[in-house]
Design an enzyme around this catalytic site. Structure first.
Site, PDB file in Angstrom:
ATOM      1  N   ARG A 229       3.618  -3.930  -7.236  1.00  0.00           N
ATOM      2  CA  ARG A 229       5.160  -3.030  -6.746  1.00  0.00           C
ATOM      3  C   ARG A 229       4.430  -2.425  -7.760  1.00  0.00           C
ATOM      4  NH1 ARG A 229       5.434  -4.095  -2.289  1.00  0.00           N
ATOM      5  NH2 ARG A 229       6.907  -4.549  -0.554  1.00  0.00           N
ATOM      6  N   GLU A 258       8.786   5.429  -6.570  1.00  0.00           N
ATOM      7  CA  GLU A 258       7.636   6.153  -5.305  1.00  0.00           C
ATOM      8  C   GLU A 258       8.998   6.915  -4.474  1.00  0.00           C
ATOM      9  OE1 GLU A 258       6.184   3.270  -3.366  1.00  0.00           O
ATOM     10  OE2 GLU A 258       5.182   2.310  -4.722  1.00  0.00           O
ATOM     11  N   HIS A 276       1.164   4.613  -2.082  1.00  0.00           N
ATOM     12  CA  HIS A 276       1.795   2.817  -1.627  1.00  0.00           C
ATOM     13  C   HIS A 276       0.600   2.556   0.260  1.00  0.00           C
ATOM     14  CE1 HIS A 276       4.284  -0.283  -1.515  1.00  0.00           C
ATOM     15  NE2 HIS A 276       3.412  -0.071  -0.825  1.00  0.00           N
TER      16      HIS A 276
HETATM   17  P1  NDP Z   1       2.498 -14.512  -1.422  1.00  0.00           P
HETATM   18  O1  NDP Z   1       3.828 -15.426  -2.101  1.00  0.00           O
HETATM   19  O2  NDP Z   1       1.117 -15.730  -1.039  1.00  0.00           O
HETATM   20  O3  NDP Z   1       1.848 -14.808  -3.082  1.00  0.00           O
HETATM   21  C1  NDP Z   1       2.334 -14.073  -4.312  1.00  0.00           C
HETATM   22  C2  NDP Z   1       1.806 -14.727  -5.281  1.00  0.00           C
HETATM   23  O4  NDP Z   1       2.530 -14.568  -6.654  1.00  0.00           O
HETATM   24  C3  NDP Z   1       1.924 -16.145  -5.693  1.00  0.00           C
HETATM   25  O5  NDP Z   1       0.896 -17.183  -6.100  1.00  0.00           O
HETATM   26  C4  NDP Z   1       2.723 -16.750  -6.387  1.00  0.00           C
HETATM   27  O6  NDP Z   1       2.773 -17.591  -7.764  1.00  0.00           O
HETATM   28  C5  NDP Z   1       3.213 -15.451  -7.177  1.00  0.00           C
HETATM   29  N1  NDP Z   1       4.178 -15.140  -8.279  1.00  0.00           N
HETATM   30  C6  NDP Z   1       4.927 -14.746  -7.612  1.00  0.00           C
HETATM   31  N2  NDP Z   1       6.202 -14.448  -8.717  1.00  0.00           N
HETATM   32  C7  NDP Z   1       5.290 -15.048 -10.075  1.00  0.00           C
HETATM   33  C8  NDP Z   1       5.833 -14.091 -11.709  1.00  0.00           C
HETATM   34  N3  NDP Z   1       6.878 -14.388 -11.668  1.00  0.00           N
HETATM   35  N4  NDP Z   1       4.341 -14.676 -12.191  1.00  0.00           N
HETATM   36  C9  NDP Z   1       3.501 -14.502 -11.528  1.00  0.00           C
HETATM   37  N5  NDP Z   1       3.079 -14.931 -10.522  1.00  0.00           N
HETATM   38  C10 NDP Z   1       4.131 -14.332  -9.391  1.00  0.00           C
HETATM   39  O7  NDP Z   1       2.468 -12.740  -1.341  1.00  0.00           O
HETATM   40  P2  NDP Z   1       1.542 -12.640  -0.795  1.00  0.00           P
HETATM   41  O8  NDP Z   1      -0.109 -12.368  -1.529  1.00  0.00           O
HETATM   42  O9  NDP Z   1       1.665 -12.286   0.694  1.00  0.00           O
HETATM   43  O10 NDP Z   1       2.033 -10.636  -1.451  1.00  0.00           O
HETATM   44  C11 NDP Z   1       2.266 -10.418  -2.695  1.00  0.00           C
HETATM   45  C12 NDP Z   1       2.464  -9.271  -3.201  1.00  0.00           C
HETATM   46  O11 NDP Z   1       2.154  -7.774  -2.255  1.00  0.00           O
HETATM   47  C13 NDP Z   1       3.934  -8.525  -1.969  1.00  0.00           C
HETATM   48  O12 NDP Z   1       4.855  -9.117  -2.046  1.00  0.00           O
HETATM   49  C14 NDP Z   1       4.318  -7.669  -2.204  1.00  0.00           C
HETATM   50  O13 NDP Z   1       4.754  -7.220  -3.254  1.00  0.00           O
HETATM   51  C15 NDP Z   1       2.862  -6.998  -2.461  1.00  0.00           C
HETATM   52  N6  NDP Z   1       1.897  -6.314  -1.336  1.00  0.00           N
HETATM   53  C16 NDP Z   1       1.695  -4.518  -0.815  1.00  0.00           C
HETATM   54  C17 NDP Z   1       1.060  -3.964  -0.559  1.00  0.00           C
HETATM   55  C18 NDP Z   1       0.638  -2.590  -0.287  1.00  0.00           C
HETATM   56  O14 NDP Z   1       0.609  -1.875   0.462  1.00  0.00           O
HETATM   57  N7  NDP Z   1       0.500  -2.568  -1.905  1.00  0.00           N
HETATM   58  C19 NDP Z   1       1.100  -4.095   0.441  1.00  0.00           C
HETATM   59  C20 NDP Z   1       1.255  -5.812   1.244  1.00  0.00           C
HETATM   60  C21 NDP Z   1       1.975  -6.329  -0.142  1.00  0.00           C
HETATM   61  P3  NDP Z   1       4.194 -18.659  -8.043  1.00  0.00           P
HETATM   62  O15 NDP Z   1       4.901 -18.068  -6.813  1.00  0.00           O
HETATM   63  O16 NDP Z   1       3.449 -19.810  -8.547  1.00  0.00           O
HETATM   64  O17 NDP Z   1       4.400 -17.725  -9.185  1.00  0.00           O
END
Ligand code: NDP
Length: 318
Positions: A229, A258, A276
């Site tokens: 994001r 955006e 995006h």
């Molecule tokens: P998941 O929930 O499977 O993975 C998210 C990861 O981020 C986890 O490993 C989590 O681990 C980590 N995380 C969360 N908070 C933090 C933090 N503060 N610091 C470091 N790591 C963190 O989500 P997905 O992989 O399915 O999707 C991830 C994101 O990708 C979506 O939420 C969206 O924002 C983005 N996205 C973008 C798209 C685009 O078009 N560009 C399309 C689809 C998704 P932990 O909890 O251990 O920190």
């Protein structure tokens, strides 16, 4: 009598057909008609389908709302904790977009490292003929790549990296059961990496985690890729670092405001910009649309849902 559904944002004809088959669909009007619409129709609404999030103001104008089915895996534009407090199930579309977004991340890295867009321009502008061979670029082979957020999509990115001889490392809040080195400290990881790929959720918990210190640790040869994001990266700090040559390049699919993108990026040959479109292919968007509708169908069947967000998982007894 079909239940009443609030539709927020635009959906494909395929999605609209499925929604119309099961619900009486009410598209959310813009202001000034919105207030009257919510006052009159709001109490009838039990379900919501959204492609652009849902404000808490609108959610709270729907006293009988039971489910919000959101198109997309990120749901930072919905207050899911607040919904859970009200007993409303929020669902999203995990997994079906992992491969597409992972491919986009690799694409942005390669395009930036090998100057794909800049060199396309070099050819079209006749510079190859006038000025000769283009300058050499940095190889993406055998690099150390840090994934910020090793979740569903992060893992799909990591799987792809082996082919390029990469050493994969990662940072997240908790260590995962994965065969990659874990860095609890993001600055330390950035210092060890040639490339950082951000794929965390958005929202306050990750706001500006890629700051000036992380960017400086990545350094003048480093490449930052953001498919998470816009809020995850301090955009002003990124622009300053690129202008001052303190970062090698950036591949960006997402931005802080955006669809407004800072014009400072436009003249930079070491930056690749995308509007995006991480998951934006026909096949993946169709799969996301199907899952969005499947969640609503499941709710009608037995009051549960297929893919609730973690905050609402306890509301779904399957
Ligand atoms: P998941 O929930 O499977 O993975 C998210 C990861 O981020 C986890 O490993 C989590 O681990 C980590 N995380 C969360 N908070 C933090 C933090 N503060 N610091 C470091 N790591 C963190 O989500 P997905 O992989 O399915 O999707 C991830 C994101 O990708 C979506 O939420 C969206 O924002 C983005 N996205 C973008 C798209 C685009 O078009 N560009 C399309 C689809 C998704 P932990 O909890 O251990 O920190």
């Amino acid at each position: 009598m079909k239940p009443d559904l609030l539709l927020v944002g635009n959906v494909s004809p395929r999605m609209r057909g499925r929604l119309d088959a099961e619900f009486t669909v009410h598209p959310l009007p813009d202001e000034p008609a919105r207030a009257n619409f919510l006052a009159e129709t709001g109490p009838k609404i039990t379900a919501c389908c959204t492609t652009i999030g849902l404000t808490t103001e609108v959610m709270d104008a729907l006293p009988n709302l039971k489910i919000v089915s959101s198109y997309g895996v990120g749901y930072d534009s919905i207050d899911a904790a607040h919904a859970a407090d009200r007993g409303i199930i929020v669902t999203h579309t995990p997994n079906v977009l992992n491969d597409e977004v992972a491919n986009t991340a690799i694409l942005l890295w390669f395009a930036t490292a090998r100057k794909l867009v800049a060199y396309d321009r070099y050819v079209r502008e006749g510079r190859w003929e006038r000025e000769g061979a283009a300058p050499l670029t940095a190889s993406p082979q055998n690099r150390t790549v840090g994934i910020v957020g090793l979740g569903r999509i992060g893992l799909a990115i990591a799987e792809r990296l082996g082919v390029f001889g990469a050493t994969v490392v990662y940072h997240s809040r908790s260590k995962k059961d994965a065969p990659y080195a874990f860095y609890p400290d993001l600055v330390e990881m950035a210092r060890a990496c040639d490339v950082l790929i951000c794929i965390t959720p958005g929202g306050p918990g990750t706001r500006h985690i890629i700051n000036a210190e992380v960017i400086d640790a990545l350094g003048p040869e480093g490449i930052l890729v953001n498919v998470a994001r816009g809020s995850v990266v301090d955009e002003a700090a990124l622009i300053k670092a690129l202008q001052e040559g303190r970062l090698g390049g950036a591949g960006l699919d997402v931005f802080e405001e955006e669809p407004k993108v800072p014009s400072a990026f436009f003249g930079m040959d070491n930056v690749t910009l995308q509007p995006h479109v991480g998951s934006a292919t026909h096949a993946t968007r169709q799969a996301m649309g199907d899952l969005t509708c499947d969640n609503l169908s499941q709710y009608l069947k037995d009051g549960t849902a297929l893919t609730p967000v973690p905050e609402c998982a306890h509301l779904v007894k399957r």
